[in-house]
Design a protein around this motif. Sequence first.
Motif, mmCIF file in Angstrom:
data_model
loop_
_atom_site.group_PDB
_atom_site.id
_atom_site.type_symbol
_atom_site.label_atom_id
_atom_site.label_comp_id
_atom_site.label_asym_id
_atom_site.label_seq_id
_atom_site.Cartn_x
_atom_site.Cartn_y
_atom_site.Cartn_z
ATOM 1 N N LEU A 178 0.836 -1.203 0.000
ATOM 2 C CA LEU A 178 0.000 0.000 0.000
ATOM 3 C C LEU A 178 0.871 1.255 0.000
ATOM 4 O O LEU A 178 0.617 2.206 -0.761
ATOM 5 N N LEU A 179 1.889 1.273 0.850
ATOM 6 C CA LEU A 179 2.794 2.424 0.892
ATOM 7 C C LEU A 179 3.513 2.624 -0.440
ATOM 8 O O LEU A 179 3.612 3.748 -0.951
ATOM 9 N N PHE A 180 4.007 1.525 -1.002
ATOM 10 C CA PHE A 180 4.754 1.602 -2.265
ATOM 11 C C PHE A 180 3.876 2.155 -3.382
ATOM 12 O O PHE A 180 4.290 3.065 -4.115
ATOM 13 N N ASN A 181 2.672 1.623 -3.515
ATOM 14 C CA ASN A 181 1.793 2.095 -4.590
ATOM 15 C C ASN A 181 1.355 3.529 -4.361
ATOM 16 O O ASN A 181 1.220 4.308 -5.317
ATOM 17 N N GLY A 182 1.120 3.906 -3.105
ATOM 18 C CA GLY A 182 0.773 5.287 -2.817
ATOM 19 C C GLY A 182 1.890 6.242 -3.211
ATOM 20 O O GLY A 182 1.647 7.290 -3.831
ATOM 21 N N VAL A 183 3.139 5.888 -2.869
ATOM 22 C CA VAL A 183 4.290 6.728 -3.221
ATOM 23 C C VAL A 183 4.469 6.798 -4.740
ATOM 24 O O VAL A 183 4.685 7.884 -5.311
ATOM 25 N N MET A 184 4.366 5.662 -5.420
ATOM 26 C CA MET A 184 4.582 5.638 -6.865
ATOM 27 C C MET A 184 3.515 6.447 -7.601
ATOM 28 O O MET A 184 3.834 7.272 -8.472
ATOM 29 N N ILE A 185 2.253 6.223 -7.268
ATOM 30 C CA ILE A 185 1.179 6.938 -7.959
ATOM 31 C C ILE A 185 1.254 8.429 -7.645
ATOM 32 O O ILE A 185 1.078 9.282 -8.524
ATOM 33 N N GLY A 186 1.520 8.747 -6.381
ATOM 34 C CA GLY A 186 1.646 10.153 -6.012
ATOM 35 C C GLY A 186 2.808 10.830 -6.699
ATOM 36 O O GLY A 186 2.720 12.007 -7.096
ATOM 37 N N THR A 187 3.914 10.114 -6.872
ATOM 38 C CA THR A 187 5.084 10.686 -7.548
ATOM 39 C C THR A 187 4.793 10.950 -9.021
ATOM 40 O O THR A 187 5.130 12.020 -9.557
ATOM 41 N N VAL A 188 4.162 9.999 -9.692
ATOM 42 C CA VAL A 188 3.826 10.190 -11.105
ATOM 43 C C VAL A 188 2.880 11.370 -11.267
ATOM 44 O O VAL A 188 3.103 12.263 -12.109
ATOM 45 N N ALA A 189 1.810 11.401 -10.469
ATOM 46 C CA ALA A 189 0.836 12.489 -10.576
ATOM 47 C C ALA A 189 1.469 13.832 -10.232
ATOM 48 O O ALA A 189 1.236 14.842 -10.922
ATOM 49 N N GLY A 190 2.267 13.856 -9.168
ATOM 50 C CA GLY A 190 2.891 15.112 -8.771
ATOM 51 C C GLY A 190 3.901 15.611 -9.796
ATOM 52 O O GLY A 190 3.960 16.814 -10.089
ATOM 53 N N HIS A 191 4.687 14.711 -10.360
ATOM 54 C CA HIS A 191 5.705 15.105 -11.337
ATOM 55 C C HIS A 191 5.064 15.665 -12.602
ATOM 56 O O HIS A 191 5.461 16.747 -13.088
ATOM 57 N N LEU A 192 4.086 14.951 -13.149
ATOM 58 C CA LEU A 192 3.457 15.408 -14.387
ATOM 59 C C LEU A 192 2.714 16.725 -14.179
ATOM 60 O O LEU A 192 2.703 17.586 -15.071
ATOM 61 N N THR A 193 2.106 16.893 -13.014
ATOM 62 C CA THR A 193 1.421 18.152 -12.729
ATOM 63 C C THR A 193 2.421 19.293 -12.595
ATOM 64 O O THR A 193 2.196 20.405 -13.091
ATOM 65 N N ALA A 194 3.540 19.019 -11.933
ATOM 66 C CA ALA A 194 4.535 20.065 -11.689
ATOM 67 C C ALA A 194 5.176 20.575 -12.972
ATOM 68 O O ALA A 194 5.526 21.767 -13.071
ATOM 69 N N ILE A 195 5.333 19.708 -13.985
ATOM 70 C CA ILE A 195 6.002 20.134 -15.218
ATOM 71 C C ILE A 195 5.005 20.631 -16.271
ATOM 72 O O ILE A 195 5.381 20.889 -17.414
ATOM 73 N N GLY A 196 3.725 20.746 -15.914
ATOM 74 C CA GLY A 196 2.736 21.290 -16.827
ATOM 75 C C GLY A 196 2.039 20.280 -17.707
ATOM 76 O O GLY A 196 1.364 20.651 -18.677
ATOM 77 N N TYR A 197 2.178 18.984 -17.388
ATOM 78 C CA TYR A 197 1.525 17.937 -18.175
ATOM 79 C C TYR A 197 0.284 17.396 -17.456
ATOM 80 O O TYR A 197 -0.196 16.301 -17.761
ATOM 81 N N GLY A 198 -0.224 18.157 -16.525
ATOM 82 C CA GLY A 198 -1.328 17.672 -15.704
ATOM 83 C C GLY A 198 -2.632 17.502 -16.455
ATOM 84 O O GLY A 198 -3.405 16.589 -16.163
ATOM 85 N N ASP A 199 -2.909 18.361 -17.451
ATOM 86 C CA ASP A 199 -4.217 18.295 -18.131
ATOM 87 C C ASP A 199 -4.448 16.942 -18.811
ATOM 88 O O ASP A 199 -5.458 16.276 -18.530
ATOM 89 N N PRO A 200 -3.565 16.466 -19.693
ATOM 90 C CA PRO A 200 -3.825 15.141 -20.286
ATOM 91 C C PRO A 200 -3.777 14.016 -19.264
ATOM 92 O O PRO A 200 -4.529 13.043 -19.387
ATOM 93 N N PHE A 201 -2.915 14.143 -18.253
ATOM 94 C CA PHE A 201 -2.828 13.072 -17.240
ATOM 95 C C PHE A 201 -4.120 12.973 -16.444
ATOM 96 O O PHE A 201 -4.670 11.868 -16.283
ATOM 97 N N TRP A 202 -4.617 14.086 -15.937
ATOM 98 C CA TRP A 202 -5.824 14.033 -15.106
ATOM 99 C C TRP A 202 -7.058 13.689 -15.933
ATOM 100 O O TRP A 202 -7.983 13.043 -15.423
#
Length: 342
Positions: free
Chosen positions: A211-235
Amino acid sequence: MKQADFERRHLAEWTRLSAWLDAPRQPRAAATPPPRRADIDASEAAVLADIDFPAAYRRLCQQLALAERRSYSVALVERLRRLAERGHLVMYRPPRARWLRIVDFFAREFPQRVRGQPGTMSVAALLFFLPLFGCMLLLQYKPELSALVIAPAQLAEMEAMYDPAAGHTRLGRDSGSDLQMFGYYILNNVSIGFRSFASGLLAGIGAALILLFNGVMIGTVAGHLTAIGYGDPFWRFVAGHSAPELLGIVIAGGAGLRLGLSLLMPGQRTRARAFRVEGTNGAKIVLGVFAMLVFAAFVEAFWSSIGWMPALVKYSVGISMWLLLLAWLLLAGRGRGTHYAD
């Protein structure tokens, strides 16, 4: 044997059997643990949970025959006869159609079983969602930290899939038909859910780590793509299938934690008995999780990947999915039939 001695010897057994028969249940529920009712204390509920109805019914019929042969009081014989008649109705009633049992499982039994484990389900939700949202928030201020969790080559692949300037016709993937990706998503989702449950055998630690591993991985992917401006297609891609997928992982992990606790803290039961009961209950929960994850894979393959759909539509469907699934898990089956409590 005098009647008074006969009654003293068997009264507790008759009382337990009567309480078990009073409990609301589905047809053919003789092998199903009875509910914990408000008028039954914890110790008696534990006894009722362990009742072997076919054996108890056979003993009751023998006791009725003895009472009649020994000419015990009419009141006692009549009481045992009524109890035996009620048991006969439960033992020999016809089973319902299979499709009705499937509908009942998802409409009542599965959400009841999930709600019956509030402690472990809450812990599983915290273990998963706290690191997920924590990583998302942290990466908005420290985007370079994503390289500590995911290899730069993998980050580059994800950026290519969600680059707004790339003009992808399908979101979330570079190639593959909807049907091919449906099969891939099923394999990926179900494997995560199954591992989340089965790893609970390691005293619950395995389930917690997954649970911890998947939470960290999914949060990292979502946070990274949002931070670099790729959030619209990802979300827009994840909005539709996030609810059944993420909730399914959490529920499977909660069932895995419960399985591990049955070995560490079996309570008044033996470890073998506790493991058998919680393993059976967990397997039924995982069956419902399997359906949730297959549904998530279907949405992900045939809906989430649509690139031309406006963001407002995607987000509206995603929010509706979260509300519907939470309402189902929290409200479905309340006041109806058996309840599966901790």
